[in-house]
Design a protein around this motif. Structure first.
Motif, PDB file in Angstrom:
ATOM      1  N   ASP A 116       2.776  13.944 -17.012  1.00 20.95           N
ATOM      2  CA  ASP A 116       3.317  14.215 -18.202  1.00 20.95           C
ATOM      3  C   ASP A 116       3.446  13.595 -19.625  1.00 20.95           C
ATOM      4  OD1 ASP A 116       4.689  16.124 -19.484  1.00 20.95           O
ATOM      5  OD2 ASP A 116       6.863  15.111 -19.099  1.00 20.95           O
ATOM      6  N   VAL A 118       0.649  13.092 -23.156  1.00 26.47           N
ATOM      7  CA  VAL A 118       0.507  13.426 -24.614  1.00 26.47           C
ATOM      8  C   VAL A 118      -1.144  13.326 -24.379  1.00 26.47           C
ATOM      9  CG1 VAL A 118       1.138  13.875 -26.703  1.00 26.47           C
ATOM     10  CG2 VAL A 118       2.793  13.621 -25.499  1.00 26.47           C
ATOM     11  N   ARG A 147       0.547  19.153 -23.897  1.00 24.56           N
ATOM     12  CA  ARG A 147       1.344  18.214 -25.254  1.00 24.56           C
ATOM     13  C   ARG A 147      -0.112  17.435 -25.483  1.00 24.56           C
ATOM     14  NH1 ARG A 147       5.836  14.444 -23.874  1.00 24.56           N
ATOM     15  NH2 ARG A 147       4.502  14.158 -21.963  1.00 24.56           N
ATOM     16  N   GLY A 168       0.413  21.948 -30.890  1.00 24.26           N
ATOM     17  CA  GLY A 168      -0.028  20.080 -31.185  1.00 24.26           C
ATOM     18  C   GLY A 168       0.448  20.005 -31.826  1.00 24.26           C
ATOM     19  N   TYR A 169       0.181  18.814 -32.332  1.00 23.79           N
ATOM     20  CA  TYR A 169       0.547  18.329 -33.686  1.00 23.79           C
ATOM     21  C   TYR A 169      -0.628  17.342 -34.233  1.00 23.79           C
ATOM     22  CZ  TYR A 169       5.592  18.429 -31.887  1.00 23.79           C
ATOM     23  OH  TYR A 169       6.755  19.171 -31.267  1.00 23.79           O
ATOM     24  N   ARG A 195       5.827  20.059 -37.411  1.00 26.75           N
ATOM     25  CA  ARG A 195       4.173  19.166 -36.695  1.00 26.75           C
ATOM     26  C   ARG A 195       3.286  17.917 -36.666  1.00 26.75           C
ATOM     27  NH1 ARG A 195       2.476  23.211 -32.935  1.00 26.75           N
ATOM     28  NH2 ARG A 195       4.050  25.077 -32.596  1.00 26.75           N
ATOM     29  N   LEU A 249       7.921  14.181 -29.468  1.00 29.53           N
ATOM     30  CA  LEU A 249       6.472  14.460 -28.532  1.00 29.53           C
ATOM     31  C   LEU A 249       6.027  13.622 -27.673  1.00 29.53           C
ATOM     32  CD1 LEU A 249       3.763  15.656 -28.629  1.00 29.53           C
ATOM     33  CD2 LEU A 249       3.069  14.121 -30.540  1.00 29.53           C
TER      34      LEU A 249
END
Length: 252
Positions: A116, A118, A147, A168-169, A195, A249
Motif C-alpha cells: 500500500d 505511493v 496512489r 495522481g498528484y 493535488r 497521500l
C-alpha cells in the motif's frame, strides 16, 4: 511545510540539514538503488519527521535482479516506508534500455500493491522529444496505480492531465522558481489545489535564491512561496493545502 522528495544520502552533511529542517511536517527521502534505499530507511528510523521510499531509479534498471528484488521487498515491508520509488522512465540518459525500465516499473507496482505504497514517478526525455512522457502516460492508463505522484513536474500538461484523471498528484520542485520557467508557473496556477505538492529533490534543483548551492529540505519554503505566488494565495494557505495533500497521500 512538507518536502515530499529528497535524497538525504547525497547531502554532504545530512544530519545538519535535518537539524535545519526540524520544523518541517515531514521529509520523504527516496532510494534509487538498494544501497540508497537502505540509507533512506536508516534516516527514517533515526528522525521522527523522515519517511522513506525504496526502489530503483530508471537509470539503474539494468542492475535489477532477483537479489535486488528480494532486498527491496524486505525494505518495503518496514512501517516507515511510504513510497515505491523513485521509479519511472528516463530516456535522457542511455543508462538502461526501455525494456529494462519497464521491468522495473512492473516490479515497483508490485511493491506498491503489496505494501500500500505511493508510486513516485520520474520522467525525462531527450531534448526535443516527449517519448518518455507518452510512454509513461500509456503505462499509467494501462496499470492505474492506486496512489502516485509525478515528481519534479516538468511542464507536460498532457501527462499531468492523465495523472490527475487517474487520481495522481503533481509535485513542484525548485525549478518552479527559475525565471525561464514561466510555463511551470502557469501550470501551477491551473492545476487543482487538492493535488499539489512541493519538494526539493535535494541536493538537486536548488530554488532561487539558493541557486549555486546544494539543495536541502529546509529550502522547500522557497518553492512553496513561488507556488503560492503563482496561484495568488498566501503562503500560509498554500502551506496548509500542500501539507494536507501530502498527509492524505502518504498517510503520515
Amino acid at each position: 511545510m512538507t518536502d515530499t522528495h529528497a535524497h538525504l544520502d547525497r547531502l554532504e552533511a545530512p544530519g545538519e540539514a535535518l537539524e535545519r529542517a526540524r520544523d518541517l511536517r515531514a521529509v520523504l527521502t527516496l532510494g534509487t538503488d538498494t544501497a540508497s534505499s537502505e540509507a533512506a530507511l536508516g534516516f527514517a528510523e533515526a528522525w521522527p519527521n523522515v519517511y522513506a521510499g525504496v526502489g530503483l531509479h530508471p537509470t539503474e534498471a539494468e542492475a535489477f535482479s532477483q537479489e535486488v528484488a528480494e532486498r527491496l521487498r524486505a525494505l518495503a515491508a518496514h512501517p516507515r516506508v511510504r513510497a515505491s520509488g523513485e521509479t519511472g522512465l528516463d530516456y535522457y540518459w542511455d543508462a538502461a534500455t526501455p525494456a529494462a525500465q519497464f521491468r522495473v516499473l512492473a516490479f515497483q507496482l508490485e511493491l506498491a500493491l503489496a505494501h500500500d505504497l505511493v508510486m513516485v514517478f520520474h520522467v525525462r526525455s531527450k531534448d526535443g522529444s516527449d517519448a518518455a512522457e507518452r510512454d509513461l502516460e500509456a503505462w499509467l492508463r494501462q496499470h492505474r496505480p492506486p496512489r502516485f505522484v509525478l515528481h519534479a513536474f516538468g511542464g507536460d500538461l498532457r501527462l499531468a492531465e492523465t495523472g490527475l484523471e487517474l487520481g495522481g498528484y503533481v509535485s513542484f520542485a525548485g525549478n518552479l522558481t527559475y525565471k525561464k520557467n514561466a510555463h511551470l508557473r502557469e501550470a501551477a496556477a491551473a492545476l487543482p489545489a487538492d493535488r499539489l505538492l512541493v519538494e526539493t529533490d535535494s541536493p538537486y534543483l536548488p530554488p532561487v535564491p539558493k541557486r549555486g548551492k546544494r539543495n536541502e529540505p529546509a529550502f522547500v519554503r522557497y518553492t512553496l512561496e513561488a507556488l503560492a505566488l503563482a496561484r495568488g494565495v498566501g503562503s500560509g494557505a498554500m502551506e496548509r493545502t500542500t501539507d494536507a495533500n501530502a498527509e492524505r497521500l502518504f498517510r503520515w
